[in-house]
Design a protein around this motif. Structure first.
Motif, mmCIF file in Angstrom:
data_model
loop_
_atom_site.group_PDB
_atom_site.id
_atom_site.type_symbol
_atom_site.label_atom_id
_atom_site.label_comp_id
_atom_site.label_asym_id
_atom_site.label_seq_id
_atom_site.Cartn_x
_atom_site.Cartn_y
_atom_site.Cartn_z
ATOM 1 N N MET A 1 -1.523 5.302 10.880
ATOM 2 C CA MET A 1 -2.157 5.721 9.900
ATOM 3 C C MET A 1 -2.633 4.551 8.899
ATOM 4 O O MET A 1 -1.819 3.739 8.758
ATOM 5 N N THR A 2 -3.926 4.603 8.585
ATOM 6 C CA THR A 2 -4.285 3.346 7.511
ATOM 7 C C THR A 2 -3.721 3.741 6.023
ATOM 8 O O THR A 2 -3.273 4.880 5.614
ATOM 9 N N SER A 3 -3.618 2.674 5.420
ATOM 10 C CA SER A 3 -3.128 2.925 4.050
ATOM 11 C C SER A 3 -3.998 3.632 3.104
ATOM 12 O O SER A 3 -3.448 4.571 2.282
ATOM 13 N N LEU A 4 -5.456 3.731 3.442
ATOM 14 C CA LEU A 4 -6.426 4.549 2.454
ATOM 15 C C LEU A 4 -6.014 5.921 3.097
ATOM 16 O O LEU A 4 -5.949 6.708 2.024
ATOM 17 N N LEU A 5 -5.866 6.337 4.135
ATOM 18 C CA LEU A 5 -5.566 7.752 4.690
ATOM 19 C C LEU A 5 -4.198 8.291 3.966
ATOM 20 O O LEU A 5 -4.161 9.271 3.611
ATOM 21 N N GLU A 6 -3.286 7.302 3.895
ATOM 22 C CA GLU A 6 -1.877 7.675 3.289
ATOM 23 C C GLU A 6 -2.086 7.916 1.843
ATOM 24 O O GLU A 6 -1.553 9.167 1.632
ATOM 25 N N LYS A 7 -2.952 7.228 1.218
ATOM 26 C CA LYS A 7 -3.110 7.535 -0.104
ATOM 27 C C LYS A 7 -3.897 8.711 -0.286
ATOM 28 O O LYS A 7 -3.444 9.593 -1.152
ATOM 29 N N ALA A 8 -4.809 9.047 0.356
ATOM 30 C CA ALA A 8 -5.564 10.165 0.455
ATOM 31 C C ALA A 8 -4.589 11.565 0.712
ATOM 32 O O ALA A 8 -4.614 12.528 -0.147
ATOM 33 N N PHE A 9 -3.780 11.440 1.543
ATOM 34 C CA PHE A 9 -2.732 12.474 1.912
ATOM 35 C C PHE A 9 -1.729 12.700 0.647
ATOM 36 O O PHE A 9 -1.283 13.718 0.379
#
Length: 72
Positions: A1-9
């Motif tokens: 998982m990308t860091s951007l997706l992690e941040k969104a979650f």
């Protein structure tokens, strides 16, 4: 998982349950829609290629006319 997706979650996980469910449903619907479009386009590739070949044959045989934007 990308860091951007992690941040969104991470941000989404702080929303109330109802808003999380709305977001989840929106994402799932979007994924399904993309899957359906991919499926439709993959099936239409041969049809589009055939149509393009037919158009080129008609052009080569002089069966086409030049588009006149003033007559649209």
């Amino acid at each position: 998982m990308t860091s951007l997706l992690e941040k969104a979650f991470e941000v989404a996980s702080k929303l109330p349950a109802l808003e999380q469910n709305i977001l989840a449903r929106t994402l799932l619907d979007e994924f399904e829609s993309e899957r359906k479009w991919d499926e439709l386009f993959s099936e239409s590739e041969d049809v589009l290629a055939q149509m393009a070949a037919e158009a080129l044959r008609e052009e080569a045989q002089g069966m086409t006319t030049e588009l006149d934007p003033n007559k649209l």
